[in-house]
Scaffold this motif. Structure first.
Motif, PDB file in Angstrom:
ATOM      1  N   ALA A 166       0.849  -1.198   0.000  1.00 34.06           N
ATOM      2  CA  ALA A 166       0.000   0.000   0.000  1.00 34.06           C
ATOM      3  C   ALA A 166       0.877   1.238   0.000  1.00 34.06           C
ATOM      4  O   ALA A 166       1.877   1.307   0.721  1.00 34.06           O
ATOM      5  N   ALA A 167       0.500   2.209  -0.798  1.00 39.07           N
ATOM      6  CA  ALA A 167       1.302   3.429  -0.897  1.00 39.07           C
ATOM      7  C   ALA A 167       0.406   4.635  -1.126  1.00 39.07           C
ATOM      8  O   ALA A 167      -0.473   4.614  -1.999  1.00 39.07           O
ATOM      9  N   ASN A 168       0.622   5.670  -0.327  1.00 34.20           N
ATOM     10  CA  ASN A 168      -0.037   6.946  -0.553  1.00 34.20           C
ATOM     11  C   ASN A 168       0.676   7.633  -1.713  1.00 34.20           C
ATOM     12  O   ASN A 168       1.884   7.891  -1.657  1.00 34.20           O
ATOM     13  N   THR A 169      -0.063   7.924  -2.753  1.00 33.65           N
ATOM     14  CA  THR A 169       0.566   8.439  -3.976  1.00 33.65           C
ATOM     15  C   THR A 169       1.124   9.857  -3.797  1.00 33.65           C
ATOM     16  O   THR A 169       1.840  10.348  -4.665  1.00 33.65           O
ATOM     17  N   ALA A 170       0.833  10.488  -2.663  1.00 36.25           N
ATOM     18  CA  ALA A 170       1.424  11.790  -2.388  1.00 36.25           C
ATOM     19  C   ALA A 170       2.911  11.670  -2.054  1.00 36.25           C
ATOM     20  O   ALA A 170       3.676  12.628  -2.257  1.00 36.25           O
ATOM     21  N   VAL A 171       3.326  10.494  -1.545  1.00 32.23           N
ATOM     22  CA  VAL A 171       4.738  10.308  -1.191  1.00 32.23           C
ATOM     23  C   VAL A 171       5.416   9.212  -2.014  1.00 32.23           C
ATOM     24  O   VAL A 171       6.645   9.200  -2.162  1.00 32.23           O
ATOM     25  N   ILE A 172       4.625   8.297  -2.536  1.00 32.04           N
ATOM     26  CA  ILE A 172       5.165   7.241  -3.394  1.00 32.04           C
ATOM     27  C   ILE A 172       4.324   7.235  -4.674  1.00 32.04           C
ATOM     28  O   ILE A 172       3.225   6.685  -4.705  1.00 32.04           O
ATOM     29  N   PRO A 173       4.781   7.883  -5.710  1.00 25.04           N
ATOM     30  CA  PRO A 173       3.991   7.997  -6.942  1.00 25.04           C
ATOM     31  C   PRO A 173       3.597   6.629  -7.502  1.00 25.04           C
ATOM     32  O   PRO A 173       4.279   5.629  -7.286  1.00 25.04           O
ATOM     33  N   LEU A 174       2.503   6.623  -8.231  1.00 24.22           N
ATOM     34  CA  LEU A 174       1.964   5.383  -8.777  1.00 24.22           C
ATOM     35  C   LEU A 174       2.992   4.634  -9.612  1.00 24.22           C
ATOM     36  O   LEU A 174       3.139   3.403  -9.483  1.00 24.22           O
ATOM     37  N   LYS A 175       3.729   5.357 -10.433  1.00 25.42           N
ATOM     38  CA  LYS A 175       4.733   4.716 -11.286  1.00 25.42           C
ATOM     39  C   LYS A 175       5.781   3.996 -10.450  1.00 25.42           C
ATOM     40  O   LYS A 175       6.209   2.876 -10.770  1.00 25.42           O
ATOM     41  N   GLU A 176       6.204   4.616  -9.343  1.00 26.02           N
ATOM     42  CA  GLU A 176       7.200   3.995  -8.464  1.00 26.02           C
ATOM     43  C   GLU A 176       6.620   2.769  -7.767  1.00 26.02           C
ATOM     44  O   GLU A 176       7.284   1.734  -7.649  1.00 26.02           O
ATOM     45  N   LEU A 177       5.365   2.874  -7.303  1.00 29.00           N
ATOM     46  CA  LEU A 177       4.715   1.733  -6.652  1.00 29.00           C
ATOM     47  C   LEU A 177       4.649   0.541  -7.604  1.00 29.00           C
ATOM     48  O   LEU A 177       4.974  -0.592  -7.225  1.00 29.00           O
ATOM     49  N   TYR A 178       4.246   0.779  -8.835  1.00 32.86           N
ATOM     50  CA  TYR A 178       4.165  -0.305  -9.821  1.00 32.86           C
ATOM     51  C   TYR A 178       5.540  -0.931 -10.058  1.00 32.86           C
ATOM     52  O   TYR A 178       5.670  -2.153 -10.166  1.00 32.86           O
ATOM     53  N   LYS A 179       6.562  -0.083 -10.124  1.00 34.11           N
ATOM     54  CA  LYS A 179       7.921  -0.592 -10.364  1.00 34.11           C
ATOM     55  C   LYS A 179       8.369  -1.498  -9.214  1.00 34.11           C
ATOM     56  O   LYS A 179       8.957  -2.561  -9.427  1.00 34.11           O
ATOM     57  N   GLY A 196       1.066 -16.228  -5.163  1.00 29.72           N
ATOM     58  CA  GLY A 196       0.080 -16.163  -6.240  1.00 29.72           C
ATOM     59  C   GLY A 196      -0.032 -14.793  -6.875  1.00 29.72           C
ATOM     60  O   GLY A 196      -0.020 -14.655  -8.095  1.00 29.72           O
ATOM     61  N   ARG A 197      -0.154 -13.754  -6.025  1.00 29.21           N
ATOM     62  CA  ARG A 197      -0.313 -12.406  -6.566  1.00 29.21           C
ATOM     63  C   ARG A 197       0.444 -11.391  -5.717  1.00 29.21           C
ATOM     64  O   ARG A 197       0.441 -11.475  -4.496  1.00 29.21           O
ATOM     65  N   VAL A 198       1.059 -10.441  -6.394  1.00 28.18           N
ATOM     66  CA  VAL A 198       1.570  -9.227  -5.755  1.00 28.18           C
ATOM     67  C   VAL A 198       0.602  -8.119  -6.157  1.00 28.18           C
ATOM     68  O   VAL A 198       0.289  -7.960  -7.344  1.00 28.18           O
ATOM     69  N   ILE A 199       0.104  -7.379  -5.178  1.00 30.00           N
ATOM     70  CA  ILE A 199      -0.938  -6.394  -5.466  1.00 30.00           C
ATOM     71  C   ILE A 199      -0.489  -4.999  -5.053  1.00 30.00           C
ATOM     72  O   ILE A 199      -0.118  -4.771  -3.897  1.00 30.00           O
ATOM     73  N   ALA A 200      -0.523  -4.076  -6.003  1.00 33.68           N
ATOM     74  CA  ALA A 200      -0.272  -2.662  -5.721  1.00 33.68           C
ATOM     75  C   ALA A 200      -1.559  -2.039  -5.208  1.00 33.68           C
ATOM     76  O   ALA A 200      -2.597  -2.122  -5.854  1.00 33.68           O
ATOM     77  N   ASP A 216      -6.693   2.500  -9.024  1.00 31.53           N
ATOM     78  CA  ASP A 216      -5.456   2.179  -9.738  1.00 31.53           C
ATOM     79  C   ASP A 216      -4.776   0.926  -9.190  1.00 31.53           C
ATOM     80  O   ASP A 216      -3.610   0.663  -9.505  1.00 31.53           O
ATOM     81  N   ARG A 217      -5.471   0.157  -8.378  1.00 33.59           N
ATOM     82  CA  ARG A 217      -4.956  -1.145  -7.944  1.00 33.59           C
ATOM     83  C   ARG A 217      -4.476  -1.928  -9.167  1.00 33.59           C
ATOM     84  O   ARG A 217      -5.088  -1.912 -10.226  1.00 33.59           O
ATOM     85  N   HIS A 218      -3.380  -2.662  -8.970  1.00 40.46           N
ATOM     86  CA  HIS A 218      -2.891  -3.528 -10.054  1.00 40.46           C
ATOM     87  C   HIS A 218      -2.438  -4.854  -9.458  1.00 40.46           C
ATOM     88  O   HIS A 218      -1.681  -4.881  -8.491  1.00 40.46           O
TER      89      HIS A 218
END
Length: 397
Positions: A166-179, A196-200, A216-218
């Motif tokens: 879990a990441a607050n996109t104010a401090v960890i941008p979505l692109k970084e979380l996905y990476k 089985g699954r890694v979930i952003a 934007d969950r992935h």
């Protein structure tokens, strides 16, 4: 020639219909998602379109309050139970498409090994906090303000084979979380982890009272370790289209194209849009809100309300269908919102099948494995299967 020009498969994620024969093995005896929602509402709810198709007739021996059996359902009805080793969404969906998950996936109910956490920290340059089983909403409520201050990664798990970040996109941008999640996926595909699954799990907000998870969950699932029925359809030039998290669950394998959705309503709107178009082949839809928004949160009121909203859109979908369309509605597991804990429940899942060109009223009985669904779709399009599932196409008459 295909008997039906188009097949629409809808997975009402986590809507089980009573404890499966092996529920005891999963400590899920007594789980009953639909039955307990009906009891929660004291029968004061209605799913008229689904009921018309035969949903209530699946449970003639133990009627669902508010969704009782009717005399002449216009669809075909039954229930399925899975043979896969787990009760995760990936297990259920893969088994539907002819690939049961027979080897147990990695399960870390006390948190992930220190070595794995260290690898994630070294790659991301961020400290990992929590590393315990948690409800997704509760973990950000408790640790979200700390994350805002420190930029630490909130890593947690559940009763399934999942690693969630879990990441607050104010401090960890979505692109970084996905990476970061892509990296975590790359190091957990094999033993000793085989998750089985890694979930952003991105979220927004500036304090505990207003933290909100975004759409934007992935999901980064394992790649199927063998061809699925989606691959077989694709190889036979039968178009395949995924709606919702279908693409994530199969890692894009066997799908020509598809669309990400932000809610159940959006998922149904996108499905209806495809049905109203000239698209042919197999449309495969997952509606995840029942699971993510209500089942795991043990919110029976929300689950029941969401089911009634789905039922209204189901009526719109039925009206949009053509004579040579076939609709299948099922689920991938249970997630009883009145049950102990916050995890999936091992249950039978409903199976309801409908076409405007068929008289309905047929009992499909108990089907196992879930692969019977995929086998039926393959037979409809004249595609050879593996024999894992057994088609019920001949029963649709």
């Amino acid at each position: 020639m295909a008997k039906f020009k188009r097949v629409i498969g809808i997975v009402t994620d986590s809507i089980g219909i009573g404890a499966a024969p092996d529920a005891q093995k999963f400590n899920d005896e007594g789980a009953d998602t639909l039955g307990h929602i009906g009891e929660f509402f004291h029968g004061d709810w209605a799913l008229p379109n689904w009921q018309k198709l035969g949903l209530g007739n699946i449970r003639e021996d133990a009627p669902i309050r508010g969704v009782e059996p009717i005399q002449k359902p216009i669809g075909y009805y039954g229930k399925m139970f899975e043979i896969s080793a787990g009760k995760d969404s990936m297990d259920g969906h893969w088994e539907m498409m002819g690939l049961p998950v027979t080897e147990p996936l990695g399960f870390f109910p006390q948190g992930f090994p220190e070595k794995l956490i260290k690898q994630i920290e070294d790659f991301s340059g961020r400290k990992v906090i929590v590393n315990l089983p948690y409800s997704g909403t509760e973990v950000i409520k408790k640790y979200g303000e700390q994350q805002l201050k420190t930029g630490d990664l909130i890593v947690y798990t559940s009763g399934d084979s999942v690693l969630q970040i879990a990441a607050n996109t104010a401090v960890i941008p979505l692109k970084e979380l996905y990476k970061i999640c892509e990296y975590a996926r790359s190091i957990t595909t094999d033993q000793p982890y085989k998750i089985g699954r890694v979930i952003a799990r991105p979220y927004v907000g500036d304090k505990a009272d207003n933290f909100t998870r975004t759409s934007d969950r992935h999901d980064y699932a394992l790649m199927p370790n063998a061809p699925t029925d989606l691959d077989r359809l694709q190889a036979a030039r039968v178009p395949t289209y995924g709606v919702g998290k279908i693409n994530d669950i199969f890692s894009g394998q066997g799908l020509d194209d598809g669309i990400h959705t932000v809610s159940n309503e959006d998922g149904m709107n996108q499905t209806i849009k495809q049905v109203e178009s000239a698209r042919e082949g197999f449309i495969f839809t997952n509606l995840v809100d029942f699971d993510a928004m209500y089942g795991h949160r043990r919110n029976a009121q929300g689950d029941g309300d969401a089911l009634m909203a789905f039922d209204k859109q189901l009526g719109e979908l039925m009206a949009a269908m053509q004579e040579d369309d076939l609709l299948m509605i099922t689920s991938d597991h249970g997630n009883d919102p009145t049950f102990r804990g916050t995890d999936h429940t091992r249950e039978y899942v409903p199976l309801v099948v409908y076409s405007k060109s068929l008289p309905g009223g047929g009992d499909l009985g108990i089907r196992s494995p879930f692969a019977d669904m995929g086998a039926t779709i393959l037979e409809n399009f004249g595609v050879e299967g593996t024999g894992v599932g057994h088609s019920f196409l001949a029963a649709l008459k």
